[in-house]
Design a protein around this motif. Structure first.
Motif, short mmCIF file in Angstrom:
data_model
loop_
_atom_site.label_atom_id
_atom_site.label_comp_id
_atom_site.label_asym_id
_atom_site.label_seq_id
_atom_site.Cartn_x
_atom_site.Cartn_y
_atom_site.Cartn_z
N LEU A 1 0.83 -1.21 0.00
CA LEU A 1 0.00 0.00 0.00
C LEU A 1 0.86 1.25 0.00
O LEU A 1 0.60 2.20 -0.76
CB LEU A 1 -0.91 0.00 1.23
CG LEU A 1 -2.20 -0.81 1.14
CD1 LEU A 1 -2.80 -1.01 2.52
CD2 LEU A 1 -3.21 -0.13 0.22
N ALA B 1 -3.62 -5.20 -1.23
CA ALA B 1 -3.17 -3.81 -1.26
C ALA B 1 -3.49 -3.15 -2.60
O ALA B 1 -3.97 -2.00 -2.64
CB ALA B 1 -1.67 -3.74 -0.97
N PHE C 1 -6.07 -0.12 -2.87
CA PHE C 1 -5.56 1.18 -3.30
C PHE C 1 -6.38 1.73 -4.46
O PHE C 1 -6.71 2.93 -4.49
CB PHE C 1 -4.09 1.06 -3.71
CG PHE C 1 -3.44 2.38 -3.98
CD1 PHE C 1 -2.96 3.16 -2.93
CD2 PHE C 1 -3.31 2.86 -5.27
CE1 PHE C 1 -2.38 4.39 -3.17
CE2 PHE C 1 -2.72 4.09 -5.52
CZ PHE C 1 -2.25 4.86 -4.47
#
Length: 549
Positions: free
Chosen positions: A25, A349, A353
């Protein structure tokens, strides 16, 4: 009234999955020049304190996450140089299996013998350097939902409660951690993951999850006997023919070996004690030749989710994801789950995102995750090994091994059928009347030890005056049902001596729960025949403190 903190993403668990998600991330945030607040909450006293694994590590996911991991000093110091696999026939005899007859997945060339705890500590350092906020010593005790039933974060447990629930001096209420997305990476049999699975019906289309109990010790051995990079696996004695499992012995660095036994938790005999099976295993010549004269320096135990692809739940739910062993991404064909857990975190992630920058419906969120997962090597790897565990469960070690050799080596996991095992592990336990009690040899203090000495080496500690984190749904059930029917198996399946039946000689039996000894292995939550024991988080920071397991 609890205070609340706001983040973009909250991650529960600082293990391989959770820390990989956090690192990825922040990498994406830096690449896109987008500020991001990421928090990781960890119940152990420090990052890595509760991490236990064999471990032979495949670096595939790490290669993607940090291509320069060697330059960064990742603790992958011992490459595998030799594989040996044995079938133990009895207490003295063994057959070494030729490499040509082993499933391809059991070959470890290119992998490394590691301390997963130390690797996780290193990942924690990388995460903090990227700007991740890590809170060790705080247990995520409760899932927080919004008015629409969407997960909006977690609450940490209260600190400073007495055993009766009253507030002691220094009491501190838990903190709410809110986020757009919450990722649950608690490890095998995560207690919040269980709740989420029930609430959202995540496992409705999956086979029951299957488990093994892994028990491990670290030994300092004679340098003359040490063979860095030697990986030994095996099965057979001392486990009964209808009890699955296997052992390992890995020669790491610093003249140390990791030795352990994994016992499948679908065993039938309530008199079986995985701990005592492991203690007598070490007397076999295949293991004794390395351990004799050495010094045992660490001990621990942890359940393993080994149902594989067929037992995977839906991992996405409104507001979050189940990752790694919280979902069951271990590849039992390879006896490895760290690289798959890491990849699940990295995929999470990337999916999170992308979703943070826009409004995404719950249905679209689920579809995005499914598409990302099914387009990954993680999905392909798990799918191709989907029959490995069920074959061993259904056909036994020899016939199941032959099936797996053919499917893995000749068909590369592409057999157009899928085997299933739809029996819950705890339901496989049979009445004690069907078996004779097992008389285990007394520990000799050189190769074999008792539970109390072993728990001491795990550095386990809990504040004694706190609510018991091993909750009985029905206090009467252990003595009224489990003792007469199953000889109360908790006193044997627990590898830490947490459960004791006292007073039987006086005709007044009572169950004593020594919660301060708990290794957080979750075996009781899994194997209790009535599913009467519920493991919940103790006060943050409690439990084992493994130095380099």
């Amino acid at each position: 009234m609890r205070e609340a903190m706001e983040f973009d993403v909250v991650i529960v668990g600082a293990g391989p999955a959770g820390l990989s998600a956090a690192c990825r991330l922040m990498q994406l945030a830096a690449e896109r020049n987008r500020p991001l607040e990421v928090c990781v909450v960890e119940k152990g006293s420090e990052v890595g304190a509760h991490i236990l694994s064999g471990a032979v590590f495949e670096s595939r996911a790490l290669d993607e996450l940090f291509p320069d991991w060697k330059e960064r000093g990742a603790p992958l110091n011992t490459p595998v140089v030799t594989d040996e696999v044995y079938l133990l026939k009895d207490a003295e005899q063994a057959v070494k299996l030729p490499d040509a007859l082993l499933p391809r997945s059991l070959h470890n060339t290119g992998n490394h013998i590691v301390s997963l705890g130390n690797l996780v500590r290193w990942l924690g350092e990388q995460a903090e350097a990227l700007g991740v906020q890590i809170f060790p010593g705080f247990a995520a005790a409760e899932v927080i939902y919004d008015d629409d039933g969407r997960v909006k974060g977690v609450a940490t447990g209260d600190m400073g409660l007495a055993a009766d629930g009253s507030q002691k001096d220094g009491y501190m209420p838990g903190m709410e951690l809110h986020a757009r997305y919450t990722l649950f990476a608690e490890g095998c049999r995560g207690h919040l993951g269980k709740q989420l699975s029930r609430r959202y019906g995540l496992a409705r289309n999956a086979d029951p999850q299957h488990y093994g109990l892994g028990i491990k010790e670290l030994w300092d051995i004679d340098p003359a006997l040490h063979r860095p990079g030697l990986v030994i696996h095996g099965s057979g004695w001392p486990l009964e023919r209808d009890t699955g499992g296997g052992f390992f012995l890995y020669h790491g660095d610093n003249h140390q070996v990791a030795v352990g036994l994994i016992v499948d938790l679908n065993y039938a005999n309530p008199y079986l004690s995985p701990f005592d099976e492991f203690q007598r295993l070490k007397h076999h010549p295949v293991l004794r030749q390395y351990l004799e004269g050495g010094k045992r320096v660490a001990y621990g135990a942890r359940a393993i989710a080994k149902g594989g692809y067929n037992a995977l739940p839906e991992m996405a739910f409104p507001g979050g994801l189940l990752l790694g062993c919280d979902a069951g991404t271990l590849n039992v064909a390879k006896i490895k789950g760290s690289h798959t857990a890491m990849k699940s975190g990295m995929l999470a992630a990337e999916t999170v995102f992308a979703a943070l920058g826009e409004e995404v419906s719950d249905a679209a969120w689920s579809q995005r995750w499914k598409a990302a997962f099914e387009d990954s090597w993680l999905y392909e790897e798990l799918y191709r090994s989907r029959n490995f565990g069920p074959a061993l469960h259904r056909f036994g070690t020899l016939a199941g091994g032959a099936f797996n050799y053919l499917e893995q080596n000749l068909l590369a996991g592409r057999l157009p059928i899928t085997l299933h095992d739809r029996h819950f592990d705890h339901a496989r336990l049979r009445p004690a009347a069907d078996f004779e009690p097992i008389v285990y040899p007394k520990p000799d203090g050189r190769l074999s030890y008792d539970k109390s000495a072993s728990v001491f080496l795990s550095n386990t500690n809990h504040e004694e005056n706190q609510p018991c984190h091993l909750v009985l749904k029905d206090d009467a059930l252990p003595l009224n049902k489990h003792l007469p029917l199953y000889a109360e198996p908790a006193q044997r399946y627990c590898p830490a001596g947490v459960y004791e039946v006292l007073g039987t000689e006086q005709g007044k039996p009572r169950l004593q729960i020594n919660a301060q000894n708990c290794l957080h292995c979750k075996t009781c939550d899994i194997k209790d025949p009535s599913q009467n024991i519920v493991w919940v988080t103790p006060e943050g920071g409690g439990g084992p403190n493994y130095p380099n397991m």
